[in-house]
Design a protein around this motif. Structure first.
Motif, PDB file in Angstrom:
ATOM      1  N   LYS A  69       0.827  -1.203   0.000  1.00  0.00           N
ATOM      2  CA  LYS A  69       0.000   0.000   0.000  1.00  0.00           C
ATOM      3  C   LYS A  69       0.863   1.256   0.000  1.00  0.00           C
ATOM      4  N   LEU A  70       1.950   1.237   0.764  1.00  0.00           N
ATOM      5  CA  LEU A  70       2.829   2.410   0.862  1.00  0.00           C
ATOM      6  C   LEU A  70       3.787   2.525  -0.319  1.00  0.00           C
ATOM      7  N   GLY A  71       4.174   1.389  -0.878  1.00  0.00           N
ATOM      8  CA  GLY A  71       5.157   1.405  -1.956  1.00  0.00           C
ATOM      9  C   GLY A  71       6.586   1.343  -1.440  1.00  0.00           C
ATOM     10  N   TYR A  72       6.773   1.091  -0.145  1.00  0.00           N
ATOM     11  CA  TYR A  72       8.100   0.945   0.457  1.00  0.00           C
ATOM     12  C   TYR A  72       7.952   0.249   1.801  1.00  0.00           C
ATOM     13  N   LYS A  73       9.077  -0.226   2.328  1.00  0.00           N
ATOM     14  CA  LYS A  73       9.075  -0.859   3.648  1.00  0.00           C
ATOM     15  C   LYS A  73       9.384   0.207   4.688  1.00  0.00           C
ATOM     16  N   PRO A  74       8.435   0.503   5.600  1.00  0.00           N
ATOM     17  CA  PRO A  74       8.690   1.519   6.614  1.00  0.00           C
ATOM     18  C   PRO A  74       9.825   1.110   7.552  1.00  0.00           C
ATOM     19  N   GLN A  75      10.725   2.034   7.760  1.00  0.00           N
ATOM     20  CA  GLN A  75      11.849   1.824   8.668  1.00  0.00           C
ATOM     21  C   GLN A  75      11.343   1.857  10.110  1.00  0.00           C
ATOM     22  N   GLU A  76      11.861   0.949  10.956  1.00  0.00           N
ATOM     23  CA  GLU A  76      11.535   1.030  12.380  1.00  0.00           C
ATOM     24  C   GLU A  76      12.367   2.154  12.979  1.00  0.00           C
ATOM     25  N   ARG A  77      11.703   3.040  13.728  1.00  0.00           N
ATOM     26  CA  ARG A  77      12.407   4.209  14.236  1.00  0.00           C
ATOM     27  C   ARG A  77      11.759   4.723  15.512  1.00  0.00           C
ATOM     28  N   GLU A  78      12.593   5.101  16.473  1.00  0.00           N
ATOM     29  CA  GLU A  78      12.119   5.742  17.697  1.00  0.00           C
ATOM     30  C   GLU A  78      11.488   7.084  17.318  1.00  0.00           C
ATOM     31  N   ILE A  79      10.388   7.420  17.951  1.00  0.00           N
ATOM     32  CA  ILE A  79       9.652   8.628  17.610  1.00  0.00           C
ATOM     33  C   ILE A  79      10.478   9.886  17.845  1.00  0.00           C
ATOM     34  N   GLN A  80      11.176   9.988  18.973  1.00  0.00           N
ATOM     35  CA  GLN A  80      11.938  11.201  19.255  1.00  0.00           C
ATOM     36  C   GLN A  80      13.042  11.426  18.234  1.00  0.00           C
ATOM     37  N   SER A  81      13.674  10.364  17.786  1.00  0.00           N
ATOM     38  CA  SER A  81      14.717  10.471  16.761  1.00  0.00           C
ATOM     39  C   SER A  81      14.135  11.032  15.459  1.00  0.00           C
ATOM     40  N   ALA A  82      12.946  10.555  15.075  1.00  0.00           N
ATOM     41  CA  ALA A  82      12.298  11.044  13.856  1.00  0.00           C
ATOM     42  C   ALA A  82      11.904  12.510  13.999  1.00  0.00           C
ATOM     43  N   LYS A  83      11.404  12.901  15.186  1.00  0.00           N
ATOM     44  CA  LYS A  83      11.065  14.305  15.435  1.00  0.00           C
ATOM     45  C   LYS A  83      12.302  15.184  15.351  1.00  0.00           C
ATOM     46  N   ASP A  84      13.390  14.732  15.974  1.00  0.00           N
ATOM     47  CA  ASP A  84      14.635  15.515  15.965  1.00  0.00           C
ATOM     48  C   ASP A  84      15.122  15.760  14.537  1.00  0.00           C
ATOM     49  N   GLN A  85      15.021  14.726  13.692  1.00  0.00           N
ATOM     50  CA  GLN A  85      15.465  14.879  12.303  1.00  0.00           C
ATOM     51  C   GLN A  85      14.626  15.919  11.561  1.00  0.00           C
ATOM     52  N   VAL A  86      13.320  15.887  11.749  1.00  0.00           N
ATOM     53  CA  VAL A  86      12.449  16.855  11.073  1.00  0.00           C
ATOM     54  C   VAL A  86      12.705  18.269  11.599  1.00  0.00           C
ATOM     55  N   ASN A  87      12.888  18.415  12.904  1.00  0.00           N
ATOM     56  CA  ASN A  87      13.222  19.735  13.458  1.00  0.00           C
ATOM     57  C   ASN A  87      14.538  20.254  12.889  1.00  0.00           C
ATOM     58  N   ASP A  88      15.505  19.356  12.715  1.00  0.00           N
ATOM     59  CA  ASP A  88      16.790  19.746  12.134  1.00  0.00           C
ATOM     60  C   ASP A  88      16.619  20.192  10.679  1.00  0.00           C
ATOM     61  N   ILE A  89      15.808  19.480   9.933  1.00  0.00           N
ATOM     62  CA  ILE A  89      15.533  19.873   8.542  1.00  0.00           C
ATOM     63  C   ILE A  89      14.913  21.269   8.510  1.00  0.00           C
ATOM     64  N   SER A  90      13.950  21.517   9.389  1.00  0.00           N
ATOM     65  CA  SER A  90      13.311  22.838   9.445  1.00  0.00           C
ATOM     66  C   SER A  90      14.322  23.930   9.747  1.00  0.00           C
ATOM     67  N   SER A  91      15.217  23.678  10.676  1.00  0.00           N
ATOM     68  CA  SER A  91      16.241  24.657  11.029  1.00  0.00           C
ATOM     69  C   SER A  91      17.160  24.944   9.839  1.00  0.00           C
ATOM     70  N   ARG A  92      17.556  23.883   9.135  1.00  0.00           N
ATOM     71  CA  ARG A  92      18.418  24.071   7.962  1.00  0.00           C
ATOM     72  C   ARG A  92      17.700  24.825   6.850  1.00  0.00           C
ATOM     73  N   LEU A  93      16.398  24.579   6.683  1.00  0.00           N
ATOM     74  CA  LEU A  93      15.633  25.313   5.667  1.00  0.00           C
ATOM     75  C   LEU A  93      15.617  26.806   5.972  1.00  0.00           C
ATOM     76  N   LEU A  94      15.427  27.148   7.234  1.00  0.00           N
ATOM     77  CA  LEU A  94      15.451  28.557   7.616  1.00  0.00           C
ATOM     78  C   LEU A  94      16.806  29.172   7.293  1.00  0.00           C
ATOM     79  N   ASP A  95      17.878  28.448   7.581  1.00  0.00           N
ATOM     80  CA  ASP A  95      19.226  28.935   7.244  1.00  0.00           C
ATOM     81  C   ASP A  95      19.376  29.125   5.734  1.00  0.00           C
ATOM     82  N   LEU A  96      18.860  28.167   4.942  1.00  0.00           N
ATOM     83  CA  LEU A  96      18.969  28.263   3.481  1.00  0.00           C
ATOM     84  C   LEU A  96      18.195  29.453   2.929  1.00  0.00           C
TER      85      LEU A  96
END
Length: 189
Positions: free
Chosen positions: A37-64
């Motif tokens: 249904k998804l078209g890929y195998k979802p990676q198992e991941r701790e929720i806080q780690s996934a949140k931290d990555q998205v927050n980091d992406i947002s911070s880098r976008l602001l810098d860009l």
């Protein structure tokens, strides 16, 4: 081309369903796995780690963007993986909507142009660079990170109703992840 599959002793020879039979396999029509249904195998991941990555992406976008202004405060949060788990039992995605406004340095147009130039240099593939499908027809950039598969939507809301000021609205989203065994995803929302 006709494909014959057997369900019990009943042969199915419909050319209307041939494409779905070939793609899904004869025995799995209507009973597709989450990965199919998804078209890929979802990676198992701790929720806080996934949140931290998205927050980091947002911070880098602001810098860009290369502008300085006020930024909305909320951080990334758990979101539904609607395709396979609307009840947040096993899968989740991370979503981070935020915006920059009241610029002190730089311009909104400059921020969008900086993103157009910098995103491809930082692993992002721009999939749309045009106008929103709204009455305002605001400038919009949509991109996918080639490695992490995160998506971003950036809209320069320069045409807003009433006396609302211009903003750049950003939405950063992850793919679906599988929560580690024993994780209560609903508590993380």
């Amino acid at each position: 081309m006709a494909v014959a599959c057997r369900f019990g002793s009943l042969p199915v020879l419909s050319t209307v369903v041939v494409a779905s039979l070939v793609l899904a396999g004869c025995g799995s029509v209507g009973n597709r796995s989450d990965e199919e249904k998804l078209g890929y195998k979802p990676q198992e991941r701790e929720i806080q780690s996934a949140k931290d990555q998205v927050n980091d992406i947002s911070s880098r976008l602001l810098d860009l963007m290369g502008v300085k202004g006020k930024v909305t405060e909320p951080s990334a949060a758990v979101n539904f993986c609607e395709t396979v788990d609307p009840d947040l039992q096993k899968y989740y995605a991370i979503h981070h909507p935020w915006s920059v406004y009241d610029l002190e340095a730089g311009t909104f147009g400059q921020a969008m142009e900086n993103l157009r130039r910098a995103l491809p240099e930082h692993g992002w593939k721009i999939t749309k660079d045009g106008e929103t499908n709204s009455i305002a027809r605001n400038p919009e950039i949509i991109a996918v990170n080639k490695k992490s598969r995160h998506t971003i939507t950036v809209e320069w809301a320069k045409e807003r109703s009433g006396d609302l000021k211009q903003i750049i609205a950003v939405d950063v989203s992850s793919r679906c992840y599988r929560a580690p065994e024993g994780t209560d995803i609903s508590e993380e929302k």
